[in-house]
Scaffold this motif. Sequence first.
Motif, mmCIF file in Angstrom:
data_model
loop_
_atom_site.group_PDB
_atom_site.id
_atom_site.type_symbol
_atom_site.label_atom_id
_atom_site.label_comp_id
_atom_site.label_asym_id
_atom_site.label_seq_id
_atom_site.Cartn_x
_atom_site.Cartn_y
_atom_site.Cartn_z
ATOM 1 N N TYR A 175 2.290 0.556 6.428
ATOM 2 C CA TYR A 175 2.149 2.009 6.508
ATOM 3 C C TYR A 175 3.225 2.718 5.679
ATOM 4 O O TYR A 175 2.945 3.708 5.000
ATOM 5 C CB TYR A 175 2.253 2.462 7.975
ATOM 6 N N GLN A 199 2.916 5.531 2.917
ATOM 7 C CA GLN A 199 3.387 6.859 3.333
ATOM 8 C C GLN A 199 4.221 7.504 2.228
ATOM 9 O O GLN A 199 3.987 8.678 1.863
ATOM 10 C CB GLN A 199 4.227 6.729 4.605
ATOM 11 N N THR A 202 4.035 5.456 14.099
ATOM 12 C CA THR A 202 4.428 4.173 13.513
ATOM 13 C C THR A 202 5.889 3.888 13.807
ATOM 14 O O THR A 202 6.263 2.771 14.177
ATOM 15 C CB THR A 202 4.183 4.199 11.990
ATOM 16 N N LEU A 211 -4.273 2.055 7.940
ATOM 17 C CA LEU A 211 -3.732 2.373 6.618
ATOM 18 C C LEU A 211 -4.556 3.420 5.886
ATOM 19 O O LEU A 211 -4.146 3.892 4.825
ATOM 20 C CB LEU A 211 -3.639 1.094 5.779
#
Length: 393
Positions: free
Chosen positions: A98, A102, A140, A30
């Motif tokens: 994530y 993001q 991811t 992260l």
Amino acid sequence: MALHSEPPVEPPVTPLTWRDPKRYLWLLGLVIPAFPFIAWGLVAATGLGVFWWIGVVVLYVIFPVVDQLIGKDSVNPPESALAQLEQDRYYRWCIFAYLPLQYAGLVLGCWLLAEGGLSLTGKIGLAVTLGGVSGIAINTAHELGHKKESAERWLSRIALAQTFYGHFYIEHNRGHHVRVATPEDPASARLGESFWRFLPRTVAGSLTSAWHLEKTRLGRAGKSLWGPHNDILTAWAMSVALFAALALAFGPGILPYLAFQAVFGFCLLEVINYTEHYGLRRERTASGRYERCAPRHSWNSDNVASNVFLYHLQRHSDHHANPTRRYQSLRHFDDAPEMPTGYAGMIVLAYFPPIWRRVMDHRVVAHYEGDVTRANIQPSKRARILARYGAAA
């Protein structure tokens, strides 16, 4: 032929006595979507605009060095613990987290581009940093897109929207995993092929392949290619909606930077693709079909830092043997070809073809016990490579 070789034998252990030594290290992944926040904080604290480029510094300088300093970990989870690992939802939340980071970072980045008073150099640096986040977000999406649960598959598409690379979801799962380590695969680099030649081939080839695969799927289902059933069009629609919303919120002046970070992001994915199967080739069987994918058809690395930040992507052989297996359960294989360092260092080498060839070409030849004709060779370089390394005796 077996699907894959057996991993090293582990001593008997029960799930209750085994603990994942990387369990809490996965949270370090992260750090990457936090790049825009870290950059903003460092610039505010120091007044130094160079920190807008933190994505470049971390991805291309710090990570390769840390990979070398920390070293490797080839320990596998025992077979008795795999079911427990697969069912532990903690690991899924490490991935899920994530995405909000993001997109929070993307919104912050757009606000800074529009209202932050950055110089042109600072804006480009911030766009590169955003591109680093979106590029790793494709990894991811890769982890999520292989799973059977529909929610994870949708999250995969959301992660891809920032790079306008939604067709990856189709081509990777239904194209690359079928044709991997063959001359027909646009995502498998050939011996003697530079990254700069591979890049346009894989970008164009992957898009063409994804469109063909989707056209075939819809044709069999009797559905129109031009409609909401087309997963490529719906993925692109998500990207258009995202970019339009950001432009409405922060002004059309951010669009060039959004485009730039998207290109940087998918190029970061493709340089990783370049390293994963370079020069490796599956043989054809007597029936004319390619042999099943085995550990020897993927380059692997057990460097801890890159594996933590890329969710064990470097244990690539097990991923191809078991695509739905979750990252925390992927295993090391002794007979898989090993890169000299982690992906973080290898992508830097890939940008400089002479250095890359010096490091990797002899490893490909050694992997095939001196018989370079067994490798996946760039057609335009075939005569030169055979002259240098010699055909099989």
